[in-house]
Write an enzyme that holds these catalytic residues in place. Structure first.
Site, mmCIF file in Angstrom:
data_model
loop_
_atom_site.group_PDB
_atom_site.id
_atom_site.type_symbol
_atom_site.label_atom_id
_atom_site.label_comp_id
_atom_site.label_asym_id
_atom_site.label_seq_id
_atom_site.Cartn_x
_atom_site.Cartn_y
_atom_site.Cartn_z
ATOM 1 N N LYS A 172 0.987 -1.129 0.118
ATOM 2 C CA LYS A 172 0.068 -0.067 0.099
ATOM 3 C C LYS A 172 0.833 1.313 -0.053
ATOM 4 C CE LYS A 172 -4.704 -0.634 1.590
ATOM 5 N NZ LYS A 172 -5.758 0.019 2.430
ATOM 6 N N GLU A 209 -18.083 -6.984 10.617
ATOM 7 C CA GLU A 209 -19.197 -6.177 11.413
ATOM 8 C C GLU A 209 -20.204 -7.377 12.035
ATOM 9 O OE1 GLU A 209 -18.371 -5.509 8.162
ATOM 10 O OE2 GLU A 209 -17.334 -3.483 8.607
ATOM 11 N N ARG A 247 -24.067 -3.639 7.427
ATOM 12 C CA ARG A 247 -23.805 -5.267 7.240
ATOM 13 C C ARG A 247 -24.206 -6.171 8.576
ATOM 14 N NH1 ARG A 247 -19.625 -6.768 3.891
ATOM 15 N NH2 ARG A 247 -20.596 -5.724 2.092
#
Lengths: 613, 613
Positions: B278, B356, B384
């Site tokens: 990243k 979640e 979610r």
């Protein structure tokens, strides 16, 4: 059985007595379920497992968390509820699922699948934070293990390494044919001959092989190929950081106790793989567990039938001419009525197992590439896919059709199984059309209409057909409501199953000299504004739905009315802002004053108030 | 770059030119994101991967499905959107996420995590049913792979064996520290020395070992121990029925192309494991990707700050005296402000990764055993866990406190990131209390209040602090609304961020001779009925919320009013029944007439109408 008033009494019994007990328990639940209905097969499958759990563990100090919870009848019998067991699934009686208010041995409530490992991990963490000492056990079926939530939990517990036990109750068949790679993995463990070879001792076998070049190379190849099943059955779980143990015969109490004793002593997260047979001890249920998954009570609550069957028939007929029609279900091909579509078009029915989230977004992928998927799921289970409907289907306005069976009150399964929230959670989603047929004929008309809309559509309908106390003049027409009977004292806008009830109430009120108009509000979103405007001179509006009142259909009507320059008193009838308990649908309707008499009385009383003001 | 107007142009370039292109692309996105804000690190990580994908595949015929979608800037630049790239994330400009209306190359929209494999599997099935021939590729990060939905999809595709490719973009670090057993598994593949040994050729090593009894036994032992990593890196995926390939360096274009060519030719489901960094090419972002996950635009939209920080500070302070306070997050410890709590009480913060559903039910387990978990999640991502809040927390009335950060309009991330539905989906859940502070000070007061309620509580608040154009007389008191300014022409019931806006509108209206009362409706459920009754003689009610209108706060007020024997016109201001696009919060407010001027005008107009009738 008479000696067992709680888990403590169990611990005094010998292995032989425990086995005898299992026979008594089987008879007890078979007798009860024949009368009251219930999840017979699942419970017959866990008789020995439940006995072993309560024999070895010290409930409620030790926490036993049941997944789904429909397999807790034996647990209830062994934890002091034998005397009231005959009230199982009856209004005011024992629930068919764990309930904390019933017993301190029911440590976590459930009804939906795949929650037990998460809950148990939370409990194990609570124990460790409080520096207490007790055991935490989750009991989960192989079907529930494919739910994403269970996999999220395994992923977390595999890394964090809390002491806890997951018992994988592998009955080789969840509700319907088991699906998915995890199931294949389990099946390989059970049946792979290489695994059996391992059981006989791979080291012994190795010593018999001549130690020369070529055979060794072949051996290495063989090890490479067979490796997964040879060396580490359950390597998938080992890879996730769990200690895998098993498989063990879940109907052999001594073997089960021995394996569980071993698992209990281990540190860190352990997965014990237990093989059971759904419906063990009852021939009919053993051979066809999906058919016997849930047994109906002796006296059926409702004579009507037909929504699920209508769905299947309509889809088969549409599918003949429209190759875009495909069907998706989450382990419920029979319950939702999709099975006939699958028999006719095997390649066009996708049963993804207990995985509602994936079912919906996979359908979105099908829709994005030209298909018209029909996702048939029970209303209460579609709650699992709330975000997928909103974020993956509605956002892109994809033509996915959701068929929500078992919407509204469903009866004796109770709180976790009523489809009490669907209109509230669907109505605020942009781009979706929400339909609710009042009879199977309307459902048949709605499906081609839904296909024609080229966008997201949800159709919600109850478990059983309706009584049809009246004959509808016209069937469903292009998204419009229909007027079923006219009167000048007010108008009842009724949805789905409640249309029937509204007509009954209308008849009662007529005898009292009160004439009401009844409208079949078969389109919940968008509202038929033309029809609403037509009745703005009425002295009273009544809305009727078997959905929770906050955010539901009646809420939509009052939202609309607030924007109008007129005052009409509105009485919203529906489910209260509370979880509705178990009982027959008729009993629940009466309790909530949603029976014809209750509705008529409330309308008469509202008219009285209206006159006063 | 000037030569590349679409994927076709890419195919003419040499490997060397492709590598040069990657440098140009990095500069382009760095320049743009510095100005407009955006997900810089994620995009810098997939430069070479995106080039390779468009070089090898024939988009849009071949379908490339991006997970989460925040890493599609390069994809946008390579598919004909270079000229408008400077409008990225600006109102009316390019979205920071895939949008089907922008380009035929954006085949599936997203913003939430873990949906790509399901969508791609649906597309692969559509292709096979239509007997067409094209490739389907899902690109998913290692963080998103822990989402249960992705695991459900792997389970399905592993068994059904459609031809498709999943590229696992393993950046060794999702948004925050990666968590879970799957992550450990990936990390083992990357770093295990036994794996390197395998790379050098295990067979060679074997041939050097003398073929006598003891060494062979040791070898077998060694194989058994090291097996998983020695023989089959990625065995977890192999076990699920996928062909695992990799790992391959995701920044080396020739190696990447070679691996991808191989994967493209294979039959059945393939998982290609690509290692990327990243923020590759940008030092600050490479060393601290969570901090730089999303870069703010040059000119901050809103000067205020403070809700997230207030949450952390308050929890640290409460946690000192109340050992029951624990915190749970789903891969967002920094964004939600929980990090300081974790620094102070490392054992009491649980970051479960992007999961979640598990986060909520695991919290329910903690609550069932005596703790008071605070689950902090962005409003849009909590969608979610709709079923878990309802079925696992509210049903049992467990004391879990949900802190919904980024509620309401969030700005430039757009449609998928606005917290536009939370009041609608929470308000119809039984047993829950829903709070919405209008300023950070009220949030600080609400948390201990929420703990004291001993039941489910949700607190929703916006991304930024509020301007505080006014000074509140009193802070939040035990679940009651507060009056901020009195006038006789009507009352504005405003929620959260809208309280500030209501006060500004009040000032504007005052100059026009219209005096309005403003009420801070900080408790969305249950409504403060005492306060509502106090204003039933007012000529106009206005409700203000930055939540969708159907089923929201205003809907609750009109539901309540429908039951009263009085007529008051109600104007409900809030988000329309549609997905709100991206733009700064200020721009969006103005577009929706939710800015002070717009609100004042709409109230004045409503008062005119009211006088007429």
């Amino acid at each position: 059985m008479d000696q067992v008033n709680g888990p403590r009494d169990l611990k005094k019994l010998s292995a032989q007595e425990l086995t005898a007990l299992s026979g008594e328990l089987r008879h007890l639940i078979m007798d009860c379920v024949r009368e009251n209905g219930g999840h017979l097969a699942a419970n017959l499958g866990v008789v020995e497992l439940t006995i072993a759990l309560h024999y070895l563990y010290d409930s409620p100090r030790d926490k036993i968390v049941w997944d789904v919870g429909h397999q807790t009848y034996i647990h209830k019998l062994l934890t002091g509820r034998r005397d009231v067991f005959h009230t199982l699934r009856c209004m005011g009686g024992l629930s068919g699922f764990p309930k904390r208010r019933e017993s301190e041995h029911d440590v976590f409530e459930t009804g939906h699948s795949s929650t037990s490992i998460s809950a148990a991990l939370g409990m194990a963490r609570a124990r460790d934070l409080a520096m207490e000492r007790y055991h935490v056990v989750a009991v989960i079926g192989d079907g529930a293990m494919t739910g994403g939530m269970a996999l999220e939990a395994l992923n977390d517990m595999g890394q964090s390494q809390e002491d806890m036990l997951v018992i994988l109750n592998d009955n080789e068949m969840s509700i319907s044919k088991n699906v998915g790679a995890i199931s294949t993995h389990l099946s390989n463990i059970r049946t792979d001959k290489r695994y059996l070879l391992f059981k006989r001792g791979i080291e012994n076998a190795l010593q018999k092989i001549p130690l020369i070049g070529k055979p060794l190379a072949r051996l290495v190849e063989k090890i490479k190929d067979g490796l997964k099943y040879l060396m580490i059955p359950g390597i998938m779980f080992e890879e996730m950081g769990l200690t895998y143990m098993g498989p063990v015969d879940g109907h052999d109490i001594p073997k089960l106790l021995s394996a569980m004793r071993h698992a209990k002593e281990m540190k860190g997260p352990v997965l014990l793989h237990v093989i059971t047979h759904k419906g063990k001890g009852w021939a009919a249920s053993e051979t066809d567990p999906e058919q016997y998954h849930a047994v109906s009570p002796k006296k059926p609550e409702d004579a009507g039938k037909g929504f699920s069957k209508t769905l299947g028939d309509t889809l088969v007929s549409l599918g003949e001419n429209d190759p875009r029609i495909v069907a998706v279900t989450a382990a419920m091909p029979l319950g939702t009525g999709l099975a006939p579509f699958g028999w006719r078009f095997p390649a066009r029915l996708f049963d993804v197992g207990i995985a509602e989230q994936h079912a919906v977004t996979m359908a979105a992928g099908l829709a994005a590439n030209g298909y018209r998927p029909v996702v048939a799921v029970y209303s209460t289970f579609l709650q699992r896919a709330y975000d997928q409907i909103l974020h993956d289907v509605c956002l892109q306005r994809l033509p996915v059709i959701f068929c929500l069976d078992r919407a509204g009150l469903t009866g004796r399964d109770g709180e976790t199984h009523h489809g009490a929230f669907d209109m509230s959670f669907l109505r605020h989603m942009p781009n979706i059309t929400v339909l609710a047929p009042s009879c199977p004929a309307d459902l048949a008309a709605m499906i081609p209409y839904a296909v024609s809309l080229n966008g997201p559509v949800a159709i919600r309908y109850p478990k059983n057909g309706v009584h049809s106390s009246f004959v509808k003049k016209e069937s469903f027409q292009g998204g419009k409501w229909s007027i079923l009977g006219e009167g000048d004292r007010g108008v009842i806008f009724a949805v789905g199953r409640m249309v029937d009830r509204a007509m009954e109430a209308k008849d009662i009120l007529k005898k009292r000299g009160i004439n009401m108009t009844v409208v079949d509000a078969c389109v919940v979103k968008p509202l038929d504004e033309e029809m609403l405007k037509r009745f703005t001179d009425m002295p009273l509006w009544v809305t009727m739905e078997d959905n929770t009142l906050p955010g539901g259909f009646g809420s939509g009507v009052t939202e609309w009315l607030a924007g109008e320059d007129t005052h009409i008193p509105v009485v919203s009838l529906g489910l209260p802002d509370a979880f509705v308990p178990h009982g027959s649908v008729g009993e629940l309707d009466a309790m909530l004053h949603l029976d014809a008499q209750g509705v008529a009385d409330r309308i008469e009383s509202a008219l009285g108030r209206t006159r006063r003001t």
